[in-house]
Design an enzyme around this catalytic site. Structure first.
Site, PDB file in Angstrom:
ATOM      1  N   CYS A  54      61.560  86.624  33.110  1.00 32.30           N
ATOM      2  CA  CYS A  54      62.114  86.672  34.470  1.00 32.30           C
ATOM      3  C   CYS A  54      63.167  87.788  34.547  1.00 32.30           C
ATOM      4  CB  CYS A  54      62.736  85.320  34.824  1.00 32.30           C
ATOM      5  SG  CYS A  54      63.419  85.286  36.494  1.00 32.30           S
ATOM      6  N   CYS A  58      70.270  84.736  34.713  1.00 28.41           N
ATOM      7  CA  CYS A  58      70.934  83.423  34.685  1.00 28.41           C
ATOM      8  C   CYS A  58      71.273  83.065  33.223  1.00 28.41           C
ATOM      9  CB  CYS A  58      70.031  82.360  35.295  1.00 28.41           C
ATOM     10  SG  CYS A  58      69.239  82.912  36.824  1.00 28.41           S
ATOM     11  N   CYS A  61      69.451  80.289  31.184  1.00 25.97           N
ATOM     12  CA  CYS A  61      67.988  80.133  31.256  1.00 25.97           C
ATOM     13  C   CYS A  61      67.207  80.767  30.112  1.00 25.97           C
ATOM     14  CB  CYS A  61      67.485  80.675  32.588  1.00 25.97           C
ATOM     15  SG  CYS A  61      65.726  80.319  32.813  1.00 25.97           S
ATOM     16  N   CYS A  98      55.828  68.985  40.248  1.00 23.65           N
ATOM     17  CA  CYS A  98      56.712  70.126  40.536  1.00 23.65           C
ATOM     18  C   CYS A  98      56.272  71.332  39.725  1.00 23.65           C
ATOM     19  CB  CYS A  98      58.150  69.804  40.166  1.00 23.65           C
ATOM     20  SG  CYS A  98      58.772  68.336  40.967  1.00 23.65           S
ATOM     21  N   CYS A 129      55.843  69.910  44.890  1.00 23.85           N
ATOM     22  CA  CYS A 129      57.117  70.616  44.897  1.00 23.85           C
ATOM     23  C   CYS A 129      56.915  71.936  44.163  1.00 23.85           C
ATOM     24  CB  CYS A 129      58.182  69.774  44.187  1.00 23.85           C
ATOM     25  SG  CYS A 129      59.772  70.629  44.054  1.00 23.85           S
ATOM     26  N   CYS A 189      65.007  70.444  47.828  1.00 17.93           N
ATOM     27  CA  CYS A 189      65.442  69.900  46.541  1.00 17.93           C
ATOM     28  C   CYS A 189      66.432  70.914  45.985  1.00 17.93           C
ATOM     29  CB  CYS A 189      64.230  69.748  45.617  1.00 17.93           C
ATOM     30  SG  CYS A 189      64.668  69.266  43.930  1.00 17.93           S
ATOM     31  N   ARG A 261      68.655  63.150  41.332  1.00 21.07           N
ATOM     32  CA  ARG A 261      67.799  63.135  40.129  1.00 21.07           C
ATOM     33  C   ARG A 261      68.589  63.386  38.854  1.00 21.07           C
ATOM     34  NH1 ARG A 261      63.459  66.887  40.960  1.00 21.07           N
ATOM     35  NH2 ARG A 261      62.606  65.232  42.253  1.00 21.07           N
TER      36      ARG A 261
END
Ligand code: SAM
Ligand code: DTB
Ligand code: SF4
Length: 363
Positions: A54, A58, A61, A98, A129, A189, A261
């Site tokens: 990616c 972040c 991550c 998801c 999702c 979400c 969650r």
């Protein structure tokens, strides 16, 4: 139902964080019971449909191309592989599937395949999702038209701390995508990660921002940082479980009707800590042995936890209002799923009173 507010001040939220633990839990649990069946937990299964490399940075991550975490770059999964996993998830008792992609945002070239995944997974009778990064207006509309129920896009932390964690996009970018998701008519979400070295004021800032969204996000995932070797956060100090639970309790009070969650990080929480988290107002989990790229408690372990706590898993067929065919369910359990070939089957066979959920999760 508890009155919903969108104007919580940081002082009011700080006062909740300052409450003695028992007082906070009592208050959160009271709100929880006013708005939900306290023994009902929604279960979602995650699948990484496009893993690694990616472009975003972040710091938490494992999928960022900026860090070497040993993940190999993968292409977008083919529809058949996605459907295989979705069917397994449904059989194992998940009500929502998801799908996550390690993208800054989807390209136009990716969209037809992604939309097809939404349509096909939905056709299995699962809620859908996706989390694909930032969306343009047309992309949000296309996802909604394909039948996407929820879009996950986390704010992660406070606006003030955000720049320390991610430099390749802004908090405002994140809010803009949430706005597009809402405008297109999908459910939101959005939540965050705890244990990234943030101050309590950052937890307050995150929750205040989430609770200012009008209406409140339908789903609020709270993740405990999974410290992945190779990321800049691998050596951070472990978050104290009670501090995590405190955040869950405050989220429950601020957003009384949202599903909160208990997300990533459950492998670090023992049974007791998870039980307290459910008491504090968590009523959704990720279910299945994998999150996107890291581990999650085994499904069997979660089934045992639910049995022990008397928790009912909200199921796919439940949400579609279908009637349970116990014979068919038993057939599924015995022939297709090694997961259940122990106590679960005995319970279905031997007990009229066994609480068999329509999804196939026996608790
Ligand atoms: N790329 C998209 C995005 O960032 O929105 C979707 C996938 S991204 C992996 C989804 C979410 O996973 C992130 O927003 C973050 O909250 C969470 N996440 C990623 N790595 C994590 C970690 N190590 N521990 C806890 N949560 C994590
Ligand atoms: C969310 O809040 N947590 C999930 C989901 N939304 C996409 C992701 C957790 C990822 C944990 C690290 C990994 O498995 O790669
Ligand atoms: Fe990319 Fe999402 Fe990971 Fe950030 S959290 S690096 S955007 S996959």
């Amino acid at each position: 139902m508890t009155e919903q507010r969108f104007d919580w001040s940081s002082e009011e939220i700080q006062a909740l964080f300052d409450l003695p633990f028992n007082d906070l839990l009592f208050r959160a649990h009271t709100v929880h019971r006013q708005n939900f069946d306290a023994n009902d937990v929604q279960v979602s299964t995650l699948l990484s449909i496009k893993t690694g490399s990616c472009p975003e940075d972040c710091k938490y991550c494992p999928q960022s191309a900026h860090y070497n975490t040993g993940l190999s770059k993968e292409k977008l999964l083919e529809i058949n592989k996605v459907l295989e996993q979705a069917k397994e998830a449904k059989k194992a008792g998940a009500s929502r599937f998801c799908m996550g992609a390690a993208w800054r945002s989807p390209t136009e070239r990716d969209m037809p395949a992604v939309l097809n995944m939404v349509r096909e997974v939905k056709a299995l009778g699962l809620e859908t999702c996706m989390t694909l990064g930032m969306l343009k207006e047309e992309q949000a509309e296309a996802l909604a038209d394909a039948g996407l129920d929820y879009y996950n896009h986390n704010l992660d932390t406070s606006a003030e701390f955000y720049g320390e964690i991610i430099t390749t996009r802004t908090y405002a970018d994140r809010l803009a995508t949430l706005e597009q998701v809402r405008k297109a008519g999908m459910k939101i979400c959005t939540g965050g990660i705890l244990g990234m070295g943030e101050q309590v004021s950052d937890r307050i800032g995150l929750l205040q921002q989430l609770a200012s969204l009008q209406p409140h996000p339908e789903s609020v995932p709270l993740n405990m940082l999974v410290k992945v070797p190779g990321t800049p956060m691998e050596n951070l100090e472990e978050l104290e479980p009670l501090e995590f639970i405190r955040v869950i309790a405050v989220a429950r009070i601020l957003m009384p009707t949202s599903r909160v969650r208990l997300s990533a990080g459950r492998e670090k929480l023992d049974t007791t800590a998870q039980a307290i988290a459910f008491f504090a107002g968590a009523n959704s989990i990720f279910y299945g042995d994998k999150l996107l790229t890291t581990g999650n408690p085994e499904a069997q372990q979660d089934q045992a936890l639910f049995r022990q706590l008397g928790i009912n898993a909200q199921s796919a067929s439940n949400s579609l209002g279908e009637v349970v065919d116990e014979a068919a369910l038993l057939e599924t359990l015995t022939t297709n799923n090694a997961l259940y070939q122990d106590a679960a089957i005995t319970r279905v066979r031997s007990s009229q009173s066994a609480r068999v959920k329509p999804c196939g999760m026996v608790i």
